[in-house]
Design an enzyme around this catalytic site. Sequence first.
Site, PDB file in Angstrom:
ATOM      1  N   LYS A  81      -7.929 -29.052  15.115  1.00  0.00           N
ATOM      2  CA  LYS A  81      -8.931 -29.407  14.114  1.00  0.00           C
ATOM      3  C   LYS A  81      -8.307 -30.229  13.010  1.00  0.00           C
ATOM      4  O   LYS A  81      -7.139 -30.066  12.674  1.00  0.00           O
ATOM      5  CB  LYS A  81      -9.538 -28.135  13.513  1.00  0.00           C
ATOM      6  CG  LYS A  81     -10.726 -28.346  12.600  1.00  0.00           C
ATOM      7  CD  LYS A  81     -11.971 -28.678  13.366  1.00  0.00           C
ATOM      8  CE  LYS A  81     -13.138 -29.016  12.445  1.00  0.00           C
ATOM      9  NZ  LYS A  81     -12.996 -30.324  11.758  1.00  0.00           N
ATOM     10  N   SER A 110     -17.325 -31.710  13.188  1.00  0.00           N
ATOM     11  CA  SER A 110     -17.043 -31.037  11.920  1.00  0.00           C
ATOM     12  C   SER A 110     -18.295 -31.010  11.048  1.00  0.00           C
ATOM     13  O   SER A 110     -18.249 -31.252   9.842  1.00  0.00           O
ATOM     14  CB  SER A 110     -15.889 -31.715  11.173  1.00  0.00           C
ATOM     15  OG  SER A 110     -15.338 -30.845  10.212  1.00  0.00           O
ATOM     16  N   SER A 150     -11.965 -28.832   6.154  1.00  0.00           N
ATOM     17  CA  SER A 150     -12.661 -28.423   7.377  1.00  0.00           C
ATOM     18  C   SER A 150     -11.800 -27.620   8.338  1.00  0.00           C
ATOM     19  O   SER A 150     -12.310 -27.166   9.381  1.00  0.00           O
ATOM     20  CB  SER A 150     -13.238 -29.645   8.094  1.00  0.00           C
ATOM     21  OG  SER A 150     -14.423 -30.071   7.454  1.00  0.00           O
ATOM     22  N   LYS A 180     -13.162 -24.327   9.490  1.00  0.00           N
ATOM     23  CA  LYS A 180     -14.027 -24.113  10.654  1.00  0.00           C
ATOM     24  C   LYS A 180     -13.295 -23.441  11.813  1.00  0.00           C
ATOM     25  O   LYS A 180     -13.947 -22.950  12.743  1.00  0.00           O
ATOM     26  CB  LYS A 180     -14.639 -25.443  11.082  1.00  0.00           C
ATOM     27  CG  LYS A 180     -15.576 -26.039  10.023  1.00  0.00           C
ATOM     28  CD  LYS A 180     -16.173 -27.350  10.474  1.00  0.00           C
ATOM     29  CE  LYS A 180     -17.196 -27.890   9.481  1.00  0.00           C
ATOM     30  NZ  LYS A 180     -16.583 -28.661   8.393  1.00  0.00           N
TER      31      LYS A 180
END
Length: 373
Positions: free
Chosen positions: A229, A127, A67, A70
């Site tokens: 993140k 997420s 993720s 992203k």
Amino acid sequence: MAAMRGGFRFNSRVAPPVHLGRILFAALLVVPLLLGTARANPMLLVDMRSGEILAAEDAGQPWHPASLTKLMTAYVAFAAIRQGRLSLDTPIRISQNAWNQAPSKSGLEVGSSITLRDGLYLLIVKSANDVAVAISEAVAGSEKAFVAEMNQIAAAMGLTATNFVNPHGLHNKAQVTSARDLAVLTLYIRRDYPEYLPLFATEAVMLGTAKMESQNGLLTSFLGTTGMKTGYVCASGLNIVATNERNGRSLLAVVLGASSARERNEMTAELFLKAEAGQVRGTGQSIVAYANASGVAPRDMRPLICGKDSKEYVAAREKAFPYGLKGQPSFLTDTVTGPVHVATDLGRIRTIPWPRPRPVYAPTTVAGGVSLR
């Protein structure tokens, strides 16, 4: 004309930024962290003001981003907003394609809509994979077209180890990056779109009665953490990109392939503390000049994280790095209350044209780099 900002040389004529990967890539300098335990996976610590690498280990090793993908999804959306293709108030719809994505998800039903603003919070904090696809379809008309933009911007940034196949990070063997590339991407986000930085520092999103909390444990337990993140799939292990600003330091850390959220978060906090204490004094090398490994396949952590060897591997990692385990010291000792964003399900809005028309995407080559405007 080039401009010096915070120690990085950027071409101020273009946004998204110019190709950085063609300068000073003469040598690969791997600097062991020497933090007292063996490190098998990529790590990177960067001074965000100067761009100097303070410590690195296998930072050019190709890795599955999960993720962390992203971060680029958000960057492309930010660029589209600046270009006037849509706005933070534009409704985005959960299509059947978006709803079909595997968790983590927002819980929104097929046909439901939210503003792009709320979508960005769900993208980064929760997420949410369904929202990643919904954003991609709203920005580019299709997921495929959006991924093409992701890869074009990655090339313009000089992310030579990076290739995207989807906007969410669910595993695909061709979805690859490196710690070095993730650090450069993060610095570009901070340079080009500082107005969105509070998004990455948000602790939770409320959607109806559901409270969706960030998996970045540093936000609530390590003072000065400002983002960015986390990510996880079996093939990548547990990844994080984190930024911290305190005690006069502005630091960026990347840790990839950890065996647990505990290990990932504690290792990241340790890196920050080592820098604050002056125990990592720097390499003298810019993050821009750090070369990615070439001709190397991404490491597959699946057997160690989710396979038959996982129990033994995790136990070995706990023995090698016990910080944060019960009865052991921890680097995460602060109590921080972060911001919470409230999102709104707009329901079914039947007047949204789908896909939304957008300007022709036609990058123009300019001296020193690529302009995507």
